[in-house]
Enzyme design. Structure first.
Site, PDB file in Angstrom:
ATOM      1  N   ARG A 269      37.015  52.229  38.750  1.00  0.00           N
ATOM      2  CA  ARG A 269      38.098  52.947  39.414  1.00  0.00           C
ATOM      3  C   ARG A 269      38.804  54.010  38.583  1.00  0.00           C
ATOM      4  NH1 ARG A 269      40.780  47.517  41.338  1.00  0.00           N
ATOM      5  NH2 ARG A 269      39.709  46.965  39.412  1.00  0.00           N
TER       6      ARG A 269
ATOM      7  N   TYR B  34      37.345  30.445  41.114  1.00  0.00           N
ATOM      8  CA  TYR B  34      37.327  31.226  42.357  1.00  0.00           C
ATOM      9  C   TYR B  34      36.887  30.365  43.537  1.00  0.00           C
ATOM     10  CZ  TYR B  34      38.362  35.974  40.750  1.00  0.00           C
ATOM     11  OH  TYR B  34      38.999  37.094  40.287  1.00  0.00           O
TER      12      TYR B  34
END
Ligand SMILES: O=C(O)CCc1c2[nH]c(c1CC(=O)O)Cc1[nH]c(c(CC(=O)O)c1CCC(=O)O)Cc1[nH]c(c(CC(=O)O)c1CCC(=O)O)Cc1[nH]c(c(CCC(=O)O)c1CC(=O)O)C2
Length: 345
Positions: free
Chosen positions: A32, A152
């Site tokens: 990003r 997770y």
């Protein structure tokens, strides 16, 4: 092997051999912070992008072209192998991986089947294309560490304190070890696919393992990370073991068997070298947030990291964790050049 590859400063540092300069790469160097990444990703969901070889090749190459870093990191995500075996998960922008039905019992664990190379043909294809395109610059393959993946899966998404994860670890140790064992098998297969297709080094991102105390790491995690590094030994590619907040775990992470131990910014590299012990190279460890400060601050801190890194038997310059999305790529370009310059021998 490409002769340039055999002589690469990155691979030499991992093997603790003399280097012409300290090699540099950055965790999340593709991504990003780069305008060219944001352009390429437009209209493609993250997991779709990870399964599209042309896109993976382009994104992986972007920072190599821009910065002249000493290694490329394969563009993917730690949850890709879980998605590939059928776990219902997605990556939500601004959040991270989110799992539809978190795992809490034997039935959930039993559904985590082994990963076969045929489950991830797009990984093989992308790695093979990249090795050609990189032409002598090493490609680092990677996978998530079992504790981080377990967290997770059990929490259903990113978690601050890993409460449910620890509740299973302490409260149902048999179920915990069964889950960790299955994740270890999946991780091993995923790393082998990347190495077979031509990756020159492998990094295990056990990003969240710093949440456990050393004695618990030894009991609940080390048997599994140890199996990963032992079983990968025959590949003869450097194995890197990274976590965040692992100052108290560095010696045990070294014991797990990697060739290189990644260090976040909390422990200076000369101190980390003592903690990790002999026979290991180190990777790290500039605080990624320093890059948000003016260049003269970056320069002073980076020189300090290079200097302390000289104490280690081998040093790969990196950040202590991933590049922050708001980082100015110009800072990373200058930093790459600076490290090469000040470390030239
Ligand atoms: O904020 C978000 O939008 C979700 C970010 C997120 C993702 N996976 C995740 C997280 C949680 C997190 O990192 O905090 C979950 C994730 N992915 C990863 C890790 C390991 C780590 O960073 O410690 C973790 C767990 C770390 C954590 O949750 O703190 C690893 C990862 N993601 C990725 C890469 C590949 C690469 O950089 O080449 C890599 C490994 C190589 C590396 O560090 O260089 C790529 C990735 N995954 C992801 C993104 C953003 C999504 C997008 O561009 O649309 C991106 C690209 C980027 O970081 O700019 C999704």
């Amino acid at each position: 092997m490409n002769p340039q590859l055999a002589e690469s400063a990155f691979l030499r540092a991992c093997r603790r051999e003399p280097v012409p300069h300290t090699p540099v790469w950055f965790m999340r160097q593709a991504g990003r912070s780069l305008p060219e990444y944001r352009r390429v990703r437009e209209g493609h969901a993250m997991l779709t992008a990870c399964a599209t070889p042309d896109l993976v090749v382009e994104v992986t190459m972007q920072p190599v072209r821009r910065y002249g870093v000493d290694a490329a990191i394969f563009f993917s995500d730690i949850v890709v192998p879980l998605k590939a075996i059928g776990v219902d998960l997605d990556i939500k922008p601004g959040v991270g991986p989110v799992v539809e039905s978190p795992i809490g019992d034997h039935a959930g664990v039993a559904r985590l089947r082994a990963l076969e190379p045929d489950d991830v043909p797009y990984i093989t294809e992308a790695v093979e294309s990249l090795v050609k395109e990189l032409d002598g610059t090493p490609l680092i393959g990677f996978a998530g560490g079992p504790f981080t993946l377990a967290s997770y899966l059990i929490e259903g998404g990113p978690s601050k304190n890993h409460d449910r994860t620890k509740a299973m670890m302490y409260g149902e140790p048999e179920l915990w070890h069964e889950l960790m064992d299955r994740l270890t098998t999946i991780t091993l297969a995923f790393l082998r696919v990347q190495a077979s297709a031509g990756a020159s080094a492998l990094q295990l991102f056990d990003s969240w393992v710093g949440a456990v105390a050393p004695e618990d790491y030894r009991t609940y995690v080390l048997p599994h990370t140890g199996r990963i590094f032992t079983e990968l030994a025959d590949l003869e590619v450097p194995r890197i073991h990274f976590g965040v907040g692992t100052g108290e775990l560095l010696r045990l992470m070294g014991e797990a068997g990697a060739d290189v131990v990644g260090v976040d910014w909390r422990v200076p590299l000369d101190e980390a070298a003592l903690r990790v012990g002999a026979g290991k190279a180190l990777q790290g460890n500039l605080d990624p947030a320093i890059l948000l400060a003016p260049w003269k601050v970056v320069e002073e801190r980076a020189r300090g990291v290079v200097e302390r890194g000289r104490v280690a038997e081998g040093h790969v310059f990196n950040l202590g964790h991933g590049v922050l999305p708001s980082t100015d790529p110009g800072q990373l370009a200058r930093l790459t050049d600076l490290v090469h310059e000040v470390s030239a021998r």
